[in-house]
Design a protein around this motif. Sequence first.
Motif, PDB file in Angstrom:
ATOM      1  N   VAL A  80      -5.906  68.802 122.789  1.00 47.55           N
ATOM      2  CA  VAL A  80      -7.075  68.472 122.637  1.00 47.55           C
ATOM      3  C   VAL A  80      -6.984  66.967 123.116  1.00 47.55           C
ATOM      4  CG1 VAL A  80      -9.179  68.164 121.413  1.00 47.55           C
ATOM      5  CG2 VAL A  80      -7.589  70.056 121.397  1.00 47.55           C
ATOM      6  N   GLU A  84     -12.712  65.210 123.162  1.00 45.01           N
ATOM      7  CA  GLU A  84     -13.075  66.467 123.661  1.00 45.01           C
ATOM      8  C   GLU A  84     -13.999  66.900 122.344  1.00 45.01           C
ATOM      9  OE1 GLU A  84     -11.860  69.149 125.725  1.00 45.01           O
ATOM     10  OE2 GLU A  84     -13.649  69.619 124.772  1.00 45.01           O
ATOM     11  N   ARG A  99      -9.290  71.667 117.617  1.00 48.29           N
ATOM     12  CA  ARG A  99      -8.343  72.788 118.504  1.00 48.29           C
ATOM     13  C   ARG A  99      -8.799  74.009 118.260  1.00 48.29           C
ATOM     14  NH1 ARG A  99      -3.652  74.770 115.915  1.00 48.29           N
ATOM     15  NH2 ARG A  99      -3.389  74.249 113.765  1.00 48.29           N
ATOM     16  N   VAL A 102     -12.029  74.802 120.812  1.00 49.19           N
ATOM     17  CA  VAL A 102     -11.493  74.577 122.108  1.00 49.19           C
ATOM     18  C   VAL A 102     -10.787  75.911 122.399  1.00 49.19           C
ATOM     19  CG1 VAL A 102     -10.012  73.281 123.634  1.00 49.19           C
ATOM     20  CG2 VAL A 102     -11.402  72.049 122.155  1.00 49.19           C
TER      21      VAL A 102
END
Length: 558
Positions: A80, A84, A99, A102
Amino acid sequence: MKKFLSLLILTAIVSSGFSDVPGPKDDAPGHHYYEILTYLQDKEIISGYSDGTFRPNTPINRVELLRIVMDAANYPSPEVSETETAGFPDVQAHAWYMRYIVEAKNNQIISGNSDGTFRPEANTNIVEALKIIFLANDIAIPEQKPAQDWYEPFVNTAYALAIFPNLEIDTFDPGQSITRGQFAELAFQISYMKEENLSQFSWPEWIPQPNQEPYISETPFENPVETPIETPIEEIVITGPTSPFFGSTVPCTENPNLIFSHSLVNFQDISAIIPPGSPNGDVIKSHSYIESAKGNEIPIYAPTDSMLIAGVHYSEDPARSEYMLTFQTSCEIIFLLDHFTSPVAKIISALPETPQVGTQTNGTIPPLLIEFKAGELLGYSSGTTQAKRFDFGLYDINQENQFANPERQRGWRDFNSACPYDYFESDVKIAYYARFATLGGSIVNTNNECRSADQDLKGTIQGAWYDSPSEAQKQLAIVQEIDNNELRIVRSNKQHITIRSYNSTFKFPREITTEHCYQDDDEYIYFKNISDTEMAINEGSGNCPSSFEESTQSNYYR
């Protein structure tokens, strides 16, 4: 299906059982989640809080549940970037949960809300929990029909699998938050189905079906309740007053005469309070200490409507991490809590997952701006590992402490520190005062003063000193305990000296305007006052000398 194994509650593992979910005893039935939690605990699917509780009635927010499910399903953690946000405007880059978001989005487990947000700190409702846990575990979901809402295929799947047996498609409220206990039941049902290779869940004979709280609503079937959208920090436009402590990025309400309407703690949970202005380490503390009665984690509540504006997740002990949190209550008044061990989820999710080393901070940038209502739970704390005390400091912009040399102080923590207990309603204030104690833990009679960090008394040796005239180097503090029966002399890198009132050399430091020698067992320390901002000391083993020895003196400065 992927294997479902992980920690349901992200805290220290306990050996067995939970104090707030008791088992059967003397033919009396146990808690309705007891057998479920025992099963999950045996399989290391769940654990509890460090105080031995599970807290089954506490809701789970979206990122808490997402982390549990993604770790359980053994999805690989993606790389990441520092910027992000997974395309969600209300998700901060660098957030500890980034994370997982994502990861889940890449695997089409989540897609966000219709307005493009994710709302990470919102409580998870039943249908969100069903969707996440089904998709993460590759449970087949029928296609959505044109007349259906997005969540009906997941509800129908739960109904077909006999999961949440009280969930009726025509009457339940899909916007109802799911609690830790309810999610534990869901985790149990899926885990047991996999273990027994069942196509539909049925309760095993060795576990009674929980007498669970109903999921059925009296209202007709309707869309999930919308959670208010949190405005991203970069879009906030502050038009009113802003904090004199933290500047133009923090909004505030002017109220110089604020009275706290709720107690910070339950009084039965605490044994002693060390007021501000007490010497500890090698400094005079601007905050107070609150001691847990049994050393367990105790609940802490917002004493008034408050906004968390800064926080640090840190570790000074490899075995555990802690939090230091700063709350704005009005433009004039803020309070600080340190050695906080288990904040609520919306605090944890706003700070880095990995603790930093030490508590050094310039504040949280951007500020957190997380609101709490008076009486709302902030979390739990057991205090420090050894003393079992946590810090409670209050700072009032209208409090102007006077020091012998103001340039030596640490800014608002010294200049604006006040007694936090004076800001509560009178009956609560009296209850706090009744628990005032010395650093040694001796409860002091009521009606004693509550101090600030300002203990300097010009013309005497009382107060804080440094071994350099211009730089803050090694420190020395000489302060009377609040009971006036002992004084403490604390020094950097040296054991402190306690002189009690029955000691023949005892004398109030505020009375020493020229020179005086204190004797403690086989050690002495001889003070000589030079000016308002300078003094000399002579120390050694044995008895006090007959006169001050200037050839071996050390000088200290305000």
